[in-house]
Design a protein around this motif. Structure first.
Motif, PDB file in Angstrom:
ATOM      1  N   ALA A  85      -5.080   9.781   0.372  1.00 52.54           N
ATOM      2  CA  ALA A  85      -5.314   8.875   1.505  1.00 52.54           C
ATOM      3  C   ALA A  85      -5.276   7.424   1.045  1.00 52.54           C
ATOM      4  O   ALA A  85      -4.721   6.551   1.739  1.00 52.54           O
ATOM      5  N   TYR A  86      -5.850   7.154  -0.117  1.00 55.56           N
ATOM      6  CA  TYR A  86      -5.821   5.796  -0.661  1.00 55.56           C
ATOM      7  C   TYR A  86      -4.385   5.382  -0.982  1.00 55.56           C
ATOM      8  O   TYR A  86      -3.948   4.280  -0.632  1.00 55.56           O
ATOM      9  N   GLU A  87      -3.645   6.266  -1.650  1.00 61.63           N
ATOM     10  CA  GLU A  87      -2.248   5.966  -2.005  1.00 61.63           C
ATOM     11  C   GLU A  87      -1.397   5.756  -0.761  1.00 61.63           C
ATOM     12  O   GLU A  87      -0.484   4.922  -0.746  1.00 61.63           O
ATOM     13  N   ASN A  88      -1.705   6.529   0.286  1.00 61.40           N
ATOM     14  CA  ASN A  88      -0.933   6.450   1.527  1.00 61.40           C
ATOM     15  C   ASN A  88      -1.412   5.318   2.440  1.00 61.40           C
ATOM     16  O   ASN A  88      -0.829   5.063   3.474  1.00 61.40           O
ATOM     17  N   HIS A  89      -2.483   4.652   2.038  1.00 57.90           N
ATOM     18  CA  HIS A  89      -3.092   3.555   2.789  1.00 57.90           C
ATOM     19  C   HIS A  89      -3.530   4.013   4.174  1.00 57.90           C
ATOM     20  O   HIS A  89      -3.326   3.315   5.181  1.00 57.90           O
ATOM     21  N   ASP A  90      -4.148   5.183   4.255  1.00 60.72           N
ATOM     22  CA  ASP A  90      -4.715   5.647   5.521  1.00 60.72           C
ATOM     23  C   ASP A  90      -5.763   4.654   6.013  1.00 60.72           C
ATOM     24  O   ASP A  90      -6.627   4.215   5.240  1.00 60.72           O
ATOM     25  N   PHE A  91      -5.702   4.319   7.277  1.00 62.06           N
ATOM     26  CA  PHE A  91      -6.528   3.264   7.862  1.00 62.06           C
ATOM     27  C   PHE A  91      -8.021   3.499   7.638  1.00 62.06           C
ATOM     28  O   PHE A  91      -8.786   2.577   7.394  1.00 62.06           O
TER      29      PHE A  91
END
Length: 429
Positions: free
Chosen positions: A391-397
């Motif tokens: 989620a961090y790598e994907n920049h989840d809001f």
């Protein structure tokens, strides 16, 4: 405004707050509005009977008032004469509000505090007022229309600082155009360096889009210092404080926002979430209920309620609330995933429901943060941590709120979670 408050700084927030205080003093329910009636787009009107009170005839005058208003308590009766002075002040204030309302209603006079004194264009001011009002609803369609109105306002008057600041707020909510927010905020700064609103918009971008939480905190402090009556700055600052682990301070800041704008739908909703972050679940449920009385279709509140019910182990309520969310998002037509979830709950209980959620969220585009939440609830910590990192790598809001999320509190001593915390708050370790 010029006639009554020519040498005093007054904002709409001041008026809203004082009207709320007057209603409390008078025992006036904001929904019933027996004494002070809100006139949309104009102001407030004092609607109760007004009569002269002669000093020598206090008891009779008080008796007449309380007979005509039986809802007033005995305590209010006993304190009536101490409150009379406040009532006189109330009448004076309401008269001032009506004077201001008259100015608004006249298109030939575009002078009104919190914007009109910055523009000579009545059309630009009207676009600004309508755009701000739509933006406050947080409804997707309203946000789109608000952006168009505010873009039009700055075209009509490029020197209208508050319109640029409001447009910065609108862009800050835009998945595509959020980078434009800082440009508009900087233009507002250039036109009026004393505004706090642009600092709040930049802080929002720093917090939710760039994940620079310490920088966001400094901008928020500037915002509330320059514009202490700007409720939105306190509201967003509260979210920032929660995101950095300061839950008590977050509650205090959200209460400031609510004191300034007690009828704000978004602030009432965010108070519900802030109470959830603080583990004050029963209070959060009550706050959500209060907010839904204001607007039963406010989707965000159902999302918060769903998380709260899961945290309290109120599984039937959680599943029922999720069905309500699906109904609102899919125009009351049950989707295939929703049918699968119902069957999973029927056969496997809440754990079956959560596991089916992880499967649904994994495709077509994985929603890593939400999947991590469900794995954490299922006790599958390693997989939850793996998903948080994705989620961090994907920049989840949602990642910006991971430190506040009660679902992950048992992860806080995990070395991998500590590293994630350091990535979000590099100065915290």
């Amino acid at each position: 405004m010029e006639e009554v408050w020519s040498d005093t700084f007054v904002e709409e927030g001041n008026l809203n707050r004082h009207i709320s205080t007057l209603r409390k003093i008078l025992g006036d329910d904001p929904h019933e509005q027996k004494f002070i009636k809100t006139i949309p787009k104009h102001g407030y009107r004092f609607t109760a009977d007004v009569r002269e009170v002669v000093e020598s005839n206090r008891t009779l005058a008080a008796k007449n008032i309380f007979q005509s208003n039986p809802s007033l308590s005995q305590t209010a009766y006993e304190n009536f004469w101490s409150v009379t002075r406040i009532g006189i002040a109330a009448l004076a204030l309401i008269s001032c509000v009506l004077l201001a309302a008259w100015a608004v209603s006249s298109r030939s006079q575009a002078k009104r505090q919190s914007g009109s004194d910055q523009t000579s264009s009545a059309e630009a001011y009207q676009d600004y007022v309508e755009g701000r009002a739509l933006w406050q609803t947080r409804n997707a369609q309203d946000l789109h229309e608000a952006t168009l109105l505010l873009e039009q306002a700055v075209k009509r008057d490029p020197d209208f600082a508050l319109a640029h600041a409001a447009l910065a707020d609108a862009y800050a909510f835009d998945l595509v155009d959020w980078k434009k927010a800082e440009r508009e905020a900087n233009e507002a700064f250039r036109l009026d360096p004393g505004l706090g609103e642009p600092h709040a918009a930049i802080a929002f971008v720093r917090m939710f889009w760039e994940w620079k939480l310490p920088e966001a905190e400094q901008e928020f402090k500037q915002a509330v210092s320059l514009s202490p009556n700007y409720a939105t700055a306190h509201q967003w600052f509260a979210v920032n404080l929660a995101a950095t682990g300061h839950k008590d301070a977050a509650l205090a800041e959200m209460r400031k926002a609510l004191d300034l704008e007690p009828n704000s739908l978004s602030i009432n909703g965010d108070m519900c979430q802030t109470l959830y972050f603080a583990h004050r679940y029963d209070e959060a449920i009550a706050q959500c209920g209060k907010t839904l009385e204001m607007n039963p279709k406010f989707l965000n509140v159902y999302l918060y309620l769903y998380e709260i019910y899961n945290a309290k182990g109120m599984t039937d309520e959680a599943v029922s609330t999720y069905s309500k969310i699906e109904e609102m998002e899919n125009d009351a037509v049950p989707s295939d995933p929703e049918n699968k979830l119902r069957e999973a709950y029927k056969t496997g209980g809440i754990r079956g429901f959560w596991r089916m959620q992880t499967e649904i969220l994994s495709r077509p585009t994985p929603r890593y943060y939400q999947m991590a939440q469900y794995n954490a609830r299922l006790g599958e910590r390693d997989e939850a941590q793996n998903l948080l990192e994705k989620a961090y790598e994907n920049h989840d809001f949602e990642v910006t709120l991971v430190l506040a999320d009660p679902v992950f509190e048992e992860f806080h001593q995990n070395p991998r979670f500590i590293h994630l915390r350091w990535l979000l708050l590099p100065a915290s370790e």
